[in-house]
Scaffold this motif. Structure first.
Motif, short mmCIF file in Angstrom:
data_model
loop_
_atom_site.label_atom_id
_atom_site.label_comp_id
_atom_site.label_asym_id
_atom_site.label_seq_id
_atom_site.Cartn_x
_atom_site.Cartn_y
_atom_site.Cartn_z
N LYS A 1 0.82 -1.22 0.00
CA LYS A 1 0.00 0.00 0.00
C LYS A 1 0.85 1.27 0.00
CE LYS A 1 -4.09 -1.98 2.27
NZ LYS A 1 -3.69 -3.39 2.14
N SER A 2 2.13 1.14 0.39
CA SER A 2 2.99 2.32 0.52
C SER A 2 3.30 2.97 -0.83
CB SER A 2 4.30 1.97 1.22
OG SER A 2 5.14 1.18 0.38
N THR A 3 3.12 2.23 -1.92
CA THR A 3 3.43 2.78 -3.25
C THR A 3 2.20 3.34 -3.95
OG1 THR A 3 3.13 0.59 -4.28
CG2 THR A 3 5.38 1.17 -3.59
N LEU A 4 1.10 3.51 -3.22
CA LEU A 4 -0.14 3.98 -3.85
C LEU A 4 0.08 5.25 -4.66
CD1 LEU A 4 -3.16 3.97 -4.44
CD2 LEU A 4 -3.53 5.08 -2.21
N GLY A 5 0.77 6.24 -4.10
CA GLY A 5 0.97 7.52 -4.78
C GLY A 5 1.65 7.37 -6.13
N ILE A 6 2.73 6.60 -6.16
CA ILE A 6 3.44 6.46 -7.44
C ILE A 6 2.70 5.52 -8.38
CG2 ILE A 6 5.71 7.16 -6.57
CD1 ILE A 6 6.53 4.23 -6.39
N GLN A 7 1.93 4.56 -7.83
CA GLN A 7 1.08 3.74 -8.70
C GLN A 7 0.02 4.60 -9.39
OE1 GLN A 7 -0.41 -0.19 -7.60
NE2 GLN A 7 0.79 -0.11 -5.72
N GLN A 8 -0.58 5.51 -8.64
CA GLN A 8 -1.58 6.41 -9.23
C GLN A 8 -0.95 7.27 -10.32
OE1 GLN A 8 -2.64 8.07 -5.38
NE2 GLN A 8 -4.73 7.29 -5.56
N ASP A 9 0.24 7.76 -10.06
CA ASP A 9 0.95 8.60 -11.03
C ASP A 9 1.23 7.81 -12.31
OD1 ASP A 9 2.24 10.95 -11.94
OD2 ASP A 9 4.19 10.17 -11.31
N ALA A 10 1.73 6.58 -12.14
CA ALA A 10 2.05 5.74 -13.29
C ALA A 10 0.79 5.38 -14.08
CB ALA A 10 2.78 4.48 -12.84
N PHE A 11 -0.30 5.12 -13.38
CA PHE A 11 -1.56 4.77 -14.03
C PHE A 11 -2.06 5.94 -14.88
CE2 PHE A 11 -6.28 3.54 -13.25
CZ PHE A 11 -6.32 2.80 -14.42
N ARG A 12 -2.11 7.12 -14.28
CA ARG A 12 -2.56 8.31 -15.02
C ARG A 12 -1.68 8.57 -16.25
NH1 ARG A 12 -3.36 10.49 -9.62
NH2 ARG A 12 -5.59 10.91 -9.28
N GLN B 1 -9.89 3.24 -5.91
CA GLN B 1 -8.79 4.06 -6.44
C GLN B 1 -8.76 4.03 -7.96
OE1 GLN B 1 -8.64 1.80 -4.00
NE2 GLN B 1 -7.82 2.83 -2.19
N ILE B 2 -9.01 2.88 -8.55
CA ILE B 2 -9.06 2.75 -10.01
C ILE B 2 -10.22 3.58 -10.58
CG2 ILE B 2 -9.57 1.17 -11.93
CD1 ILE B 2 -6.89 0.44 -11.09
N PHE B 3 -11.39 3.42 -9.98
CA PHE B 3 -12.57 4.13 -10.48
C PHE B 3 -12.41 5.64 -10.35
CE2 PHE B 3 -15.46 0.22 -9.60
CZ PHE B 3 -15.25 -0.24 -10.89
N GLU B 4 -11.74 6.08 -9.30
CA GLU B 4 -11.52 7.52 -9.13
C GLU B 4 -10.74 8.09 -10.31
OE1 GLU B 4 -9.24 10.58 -6.03
OE2 GLU B 4 -9.40 8.45 -5.53
N ILE B 5 -9.71 7.37 -10.73
CA ILE B 5 -8.89 7.85 -11.86
C ILE B 5 -9.65 7.70 -13.17
CG2 ILE B 5 -6.78 7.40 -13.19
CD1 ILE B 5 -5.38 6.83 -10.50
N LEU B 6 -10.38 6.61 -13.35
CA LEU B 6 -11.16 6.45 -14.58
C LEU B 6 -12.23 7.54 -14.69
CD1 LEU B 6 -11.68 2.57 -14.81
CD2 LEU B 6 -10.04 3.99 -16.05
N GLU B 7 -12.79 7.93 -13.56
CA GLU B 7 -13.78 9.01 -13.57
C GLU B 7 -13.14 10.32 -14.02
OE1 GLU B 7 -17.38 10.86 -13.35
OE2 GLU B 7 -17.05 8.70 -13.07
N GLU B 8 -11.91 10.58 -13.55
CA GLU B 8 -11.18 11.78 -13.96
C GLU B 8 -10.86 11.77 -15.45
OE1 GLU B 8 -7.55 11.89 -11.76
OE2 GLU B 8 -8.54 12.00 -9.80
N GLU B 9 -10.50 10.60 -15.95
CA GLU B 9 -9.96 10.48 -17.31
C GLU B 9 -10.99 10.07 -18.35
OE1 GLU B 9 -6.97 11.26 -18.29
OE2 GLU B 9 -5.98 11.57 -16.37
N LYS B 10 -12.23 9.79 -17.93
CA LYS B 10 -13.20 9.21 -18.85
C LYS B 10 -13.42 10.13 -20.06
CE LYS B 10 -17.40 10.88 -16.53
NZ LYS B 10 -18.63 10.45 -15.86
N SER B 11 -13.51 9.50 -21.22
CA SER B 11 -13.72 10.20 -22.48
C SER B 11 -13.99 9.16 -23.55
CB SER B 11 -12.48 11.03 -22.85
OG SER B 11 -11.35 10.19 -23.00
N GLU B 12 -14.38 9.61 -24.71
CA GLU B 12 -14.68 8.69 -25.81
C GLU B 12 -13.46 7.88 -26.22
OE1 GLU B 12 -17.59 7.86 -27.40
OE2 GLU B 12 -18.48 8.97 -25.74
N ASP B 13 -12.26 8.46 -26.02
CA ASP B 13 -11.05 7.77 -26.46
C ASP B 13 -10.40 6.96 -25.34
OD1 ASP B 13 -10.28 10.01 -25.06
OD2 ASP B 13 -8.75 10.67 -26.50
N LEU B 14 -11.09 6.77 -24.23
CA LEU B 14 -10.61 5.88 -23.17
C LEU B 14 -11.48 4.63 -23.18
CD1 LEU B 14 -8.77 5.27 -20.76
CD2 LEU B 14 -10.47 6.39 -19.30
#
Length: 255
Positions: free
Chosen positions: A103-114, A137-150
């Motif tokens: 769990k300690s790498t959550l921040g950098i995992q989120q960065d890498a995912f985005r 955590q996944i859904f939070e980022i998908l919500e931010e990034e959602k678009s026709e090309d995702l």
């Protein structure tokens, strides 16, 4: 009958002793479309070698696996970008967040995912998501990034029916594999309520072997057991499951 395995680590060390024989068993089982996710740069050459040997059957992805997001992750992401600029890939994957191991790498995992979602949009490619104990955590980022090309695949989907609908709402297919055959897998209890147009088949070999091979090394030929389970679950012939899920894979990977 054409069967597609949308997620198989064919380059894994688990196959070093019998890879060619394993591939032959796969083809004999009718599994002729094999999509291979990346983990990190140490596996890239093995992936390229595999595709060179089986160019009609093996289709590669490029990405940094969340459990391999370490201190050097920016160098690894640069490797992903470099490879995308010099070689043909069919998806960015597998990418995502894994909070089971660390769990300690959550921040950098989120960065890498985005970052890798942005690469997918830039290269007009689907994403293949790895999610372990990280749906929110996944859904939070998908919500931010959602678009026709995702768009893409929620690999090894093991969530609830509500999470399934949420994943689908982000233009994701659900990758269904060996877990669907497990007694405690749970997804078999509601899977038939999800339209087959949202489903693709996978093995995640050498991991998560279906019954009756559970606990043993998985391989792409065993996807037949997943196909049988879905035929039973949806009460339609195996041929129809194979046809629909292969067409779904073509819609995602554009091949």
């Amino acid at each position: 009958m054409i069967i597609t395995d949308t997620h198989t680590h064919l380059y894994s060390e688990a196959f070093d002793e019998d890879r060619d024989a394993m591939m032959q068993r796969t083809f004999e089982a009718g599994v002729t479309r094999l999509f291979v996710p990346a983990i990190d740069s140490s596996y890239t050459q093995g992936m390229l070698d595999l595709q060179a040997k089986y160019p009609e059957n093996v289709f590669l992805m490029m990405g940094l696996h969340p459990t391999h997001v370490k201190e050097n992750y920016k160098e690894e992401l640069q490797h992903v970008e470099d490879m995308l600029n010099k070689h043909k890939f069919y998806a960015i994957g597998e990418i995502g967040i894994d909070l089971y191991w660390d769990k300690s790498t959550l921040g950098i995992q989120q960065d890498a995912f985005r970052h890798q979602i942005k690469l997918a949009k830039q290269h007009k490619l689907p994403i293949v998501i790895h999610c372990r104990e990280a749906f929110d955590q996944i859904f939070e980022i998908l919500e931010e990034e959602k678009s026709e090309d995702l768009f893409g695949i929620f690999h090894c989907f093991t969530g609830t029916i509500e999470q399934a609908h949420q994943a689908i709402s982000y233009n994701m297919k659900l990758g269904i594999g060996g877990v669907a055959t497990f007694k405690n897998g749970k997804i078999d209890q509601f899977l038939n309520q999800i339209d087959l147009k949202h489903i693709v088949l996978e093995t995640d070999s050498p991991y998560l072997a279906p019954k009756p091979y559970r606990g043993k090394r998985n391989e792409s030929a065993y996807i037949i057991k997943v196909l049988e389970k879905l035929s039973e679950t949806y009460k339609v012939p195996e041929q129809k499951i194979a046809d629909i899920t292969t067409e779904n894979s073509k819609a995602v990977f554009a091949i």
